[in-house]
Design a protein around this motif. Structure first.
Motif, PDB file in Angstrom:
ATOM      1  N   ARG A   7       0.823  -1.220   0.000  1.00 51.12           N
ATOM      2  CA  ARG A   7       0.000   0.000   0.000  1.00 51.12           C
ATOM      3  C   ARG A   7       0.853   1.265   0.000  1.00 51.12           C
ATOM      4  O   ARG A   7       0.454   2.285  -0.559  1.00 51.12           O
ATOM      5  CB  ARG A   7      -0.916   0.012   1.216  1.00 51.12           C
ATOM      6  CG  ARG A   7      -2.136  -0.831   1.037  1.00 51.12           C
ATOM      7  CD  ARG A   7      -3.113  -0.688   2.181  1.00 51.12           C
ATOM      8  NE  ARG A   7      -4.050  -1.795   2.162  1.00 51.12           N
ATOM      9  CZ  ARG A   7      -4.114  -2.732   3.082  1.00 51.12           C
ATOM     10  NH1 ARG A   7      -3.321  -2.695   4.140  1.00 51.12           N
ATOM     11  NH2 ARG A   7      -4.975  -3.713   2.957  1.00 51.12           N
ATOM     12  N   ALA A  10       1.631   1.736  -3.559  1.00 55.17           N
ATOM     13  CA  ALA A  10       0.415   1.941  -4.351  1.00 55.17           C
ATOM     14  C   ALA A  10      -0.135   3.356  -4.168  1.00 55.17           C
ATOM     15  O   ALA A  10      -0.691   3.939  -5.101  1.00 55.17           O
ATOM     16  CB  ALA A  10      -0.645   0.914  -3.972  1.00 55.17           C
ATOM     17  N   ASP A  11       0.015   3.913  -2.968  1.00 56.98           N
ATOM     18  CA  ASP A  11      -0.494   5.261  -2.711  1.00 56.98           C
ATOM     19  C   ASP A  11       0.221   6.312  -3.555  1.00 56.98           C
ATOM     20  O   ASP A  11      -0.333   7.372  -3.830  1.00 56.98           O
ATOM     21  CB  ASP A  11      -0.357   5.606  -1.233  1.00 56.98           C
ATOM     22  CG  ASP A  11      -1.330   4.814  -0.373  1.00 56.98           C
ATOM     23  OD1 ASP A  11      -2.329   4.304  -0.925  1.00 56.98           O
ATOM     24  OD2 ASP A  11      -1.088   4.702   0.838  1.00 56.98           O
ATOM     25  N   ARG A  14      -1.550   6.449  -7.296  1.00 58.62           N
ATOM     26  CA  ARG A  14      -3.003   6.673  -7.416  1.00 58.62           C
ATOM     27  C   ARG A  14      -3.260   8.055  -8.014  1.00 58.62           C
ATOM     28  O   ARG A  14      -2.749   9.057  -7.533  1.00 58.62           O
ATOM     29  CB  ARG A  14      -3.663   6.551  -6.055  1.00 58.62           C
ATOM     30  CG  ARG A  14      -5.165   6.598  -6.101  1.00 58.62           C
ATOM     31  CD  ARG A  14      -5.775   6.327  -4.749  1.00 58.62           C
ATOM     32  NE  ARG A  14      -5.613   4.916  -4.391  1.00 58.62           N
ATOM     33  CZ  ARG A  14      -4.992   4.495  -3.296  1.00 58.62           C
ATOM     34  NH1 ARG A  14      -4.482   5.347  -2.445  1.00 58.62           N
ATOM     35  NH2 ARG A  14      -4.893   3.200  -3.055  1.00 58.62           N
ATOM     36  N   GLY A  15      -4.047   8.120  -9.097  1.00 57.37           N
ATOM     37  CA  GLY A  15      -4.419   9.379  -9.724  1.00 57.37           C
ATOM     38  C   GLY A  15      -3.429   9.901 -10.755  1.00 57.37           C
ATOM     39  O   GLY A  15      -3.702  10.886 -11.421  1.00 57.37           O
ATOM     40  N   VAL A  60      -4.297   6.143 -13.712  1.00 58.93           N
ATOM     41  CA  VAL A  60      -4.685   5.199 -12.662  1.00 58.93           C
ATOM     42  C   VAL A  60      -5.864   5.792 -11.903  1.00 58.93           C
ATOM     43  O   VAL A  60      -5.710   6.693 -11.100  1.00 58.93           O
ATOM     44  CB  VAL A  60      -3.499   4.921 -11.710  1.00 58.93           C
ATOM     45  CG1 VAL A  60      -3.910   3.938 -10.633  1.00 58.93           C
ATOM     46  CG2 VAL A  60      -2.298   4.412 -12.474  1.00 58.93           C
ATOM     47  N   LYS A  61      -7.049   5.281 -12.178  1.00 60.61           N
ATOM     48  CA  LYS A  61      -8.257   5.792 -11.528  1.00 60.61           C
ATOM     49  C   LYS A  61      -8.303   5.341 -10.068  1.00 60.61           C
ATOM     50  O   LYS A  61      -8.573   6.135  -9.174  1.00 60.61           O
ATOM     51  CB  LYS A  61      -9.497   5.314 -12.276  1.00 60.61           C
ATOM     52  CG  LYS A  61     -10.785   5.859 -11.724  1.00 60.61           C
ATOM     53  CD  LYS A  61     -11.958   5.427 -12.574  1.00 60.61           C
ATOM     54  CE  LYS A  61     -13.244   6.004 -12.020  1.00 60.61           C
ATOM     55  NZ  LYS A  61     -14.397   5.592 -12.830  1.00 60.61           N
ATOM     56  N   SER A  62      -8.052   4.060  -9.841  1.00 58.56           N
ATOM     57  CA  SER A  62      -8.013   3.563  -8.463  1.00 58.56           C
ATOM     58  C   SER A  62      -7.099   2.346  -8.394  1.00 58.56           C
ATOM     59  O   SER A  62      -6.936   1.616  -9.382  1.00 58.56           O
ATOM     60  CB  SER A  62      -9.409   3.212  -7.955  1.00 58.56           C
ATOM     61  OG  SER A  62      -9.887   2.070  -8.600  1.00 58.56           O
ATOM     62  N   ILE A  63      -6.526   2.153  -7.244  1.00 60.89           N
ATOM     63  CA  ILE A  63      -5.710   0.972  -6.984  1.00 60.89           C
ATOM     64  C   ILE A  63      -6.014   0.532  -5.561  1.00 60.89           C
ATOM     65  O   ILE A  63      -6.064   1.349  -4.652  1.00 60.89           O
ATOM     66  CB  ILE A  63      -4.209   1.246  -7.216  1.00 60.89           C
ATOM     67  CG1 ILE A  63      -3.402  -0.036  -7.032  1.00 60.89           C
ATOM     68  CG2 ILE A  63      -3.700   2.357  -6.358  1.00 60.89           C
ATOM     69  CD1 ILE A  63      -1.993   0.068  -7.563  1.00 60.89           C
ATOM     70  N   ARG A  64      -6.304  -0.760  -5.416  1.00 55.14           N
ATOM     71  CA  ARG A  64      -6.697  -1.285  -4.111  1.00 55.14           C
ATOM     72  C   ARG A  64      -5.828  -2.490  -3.780  1.00 55.14           C
ATOM     73  O   ARG A  64      -5.632  -3.369  -4.626  1.00 55.14           O
ATOM     74  CB  ARG A  64      -8.169  -1.688  -4.161  1.00 55.14           C
ATOM     75  CG  ARG A  64      -8.776  -1.941  -2.812  1.00 55.14           C
ATOM     76  CD  ARG A  64     -10.264  -2.200  -2.902  1.00 55.14           C
ATOM     77  NE  ARG A  64     -10.477  -3.535  -3.467  1.00 55.14           N
ATOM     78  CZ  ARG A  64     -11.365  -3.822  -4.405  1.00 55.14           C
ATOM     79  NH1 ARG A  64     -12.123  -2.884  -4.892  1.00 55.14           N
ATOM     80  NH2 ARG A  64     -11.510  -5.045  -4.854  1.00 55.14           N
ATOM     81  N   ILE A  94      -6.224  -2.946  -9.885  1.00 56.15           N
ATOM     82  CA  ILE A  94      -5.926  -1.632 -10.475  1.00 56.15           C
ATOM     83  C   ILE A  94      -6.977  -1.337 -11.544  1.00 56.15           C
ATOM     84  O   ILE A  94      -7.330  -2.212 -12.324  1.00 56.15           O
ATOM     85  CB  ILE A  94      -4.490  -1.585 -11.047  1.00 56.15           C
ATOM     86  CG1 ILE A  94      -4.116  -0.184 -11.482  1.00 56.15           C
ATOM     87  CG2 ILE A  94      -4.306  -2.562 -12.162  1.00 56.15           C
ATOM     88  CD1 ILE A  94      -2.651  -0.016 -11.732  1.00 56.15           C
TER      89      ILE A  94
END
Length: 100
Positions: A7, A10-11, A14-15, A60-64, A94
């Motif tokens: 994470r 990944a943060d 994001r965006g 990248v719209k969202s990544i979890r 993603i």
């Protein structure tokens, strides 16, 4: 790899646009950066092949990062005891989108 560690990397992406995210991961010193970079390249290839999207317009719209199964191992210790070792895994999702 533990979700908590993934994470952090990944943060950072994001965006961001796909090209910016790739550069960010390329110069990131965390161990999680390499699998994330591979995943990002795979997502872009899927977008190009399956949906005829252009790489330049993707971001990248969202990544979890979710928790996966834990592999349980043990390590021998003193006096014949066993010490548990938990190897954590992650599920990464993603979602890419286009800029209109």
């Amino acid at each position: 790899m533990a979700p908590r560690k993934v994470r952090l990397a990944a943060d950072l992406i994001r965006g961001k646009s796909v090209e910016e995210a790739g550069l960010s991961l390329q110069f990131l010193t965390r161990y999680a950066a390499e699998p994330l970079k591979k995943l990002l390249k795979s997502a872009v290839a899927n977008g190009k092949h399956n949906f005829n999207l252009e790489k330049e317009k993707l971001f990248v719209k969202s990544i979890r990062v979710d928790k996966g199964p834990i592999l349980k191992r043990s390590m021998p210790r003193a006096r014949g005891m066993a010490f548990p070792i938990h190897k954590h895994t992650s599920h990464i999702t993603i979602i890419l989108s286009t800029k209109d």
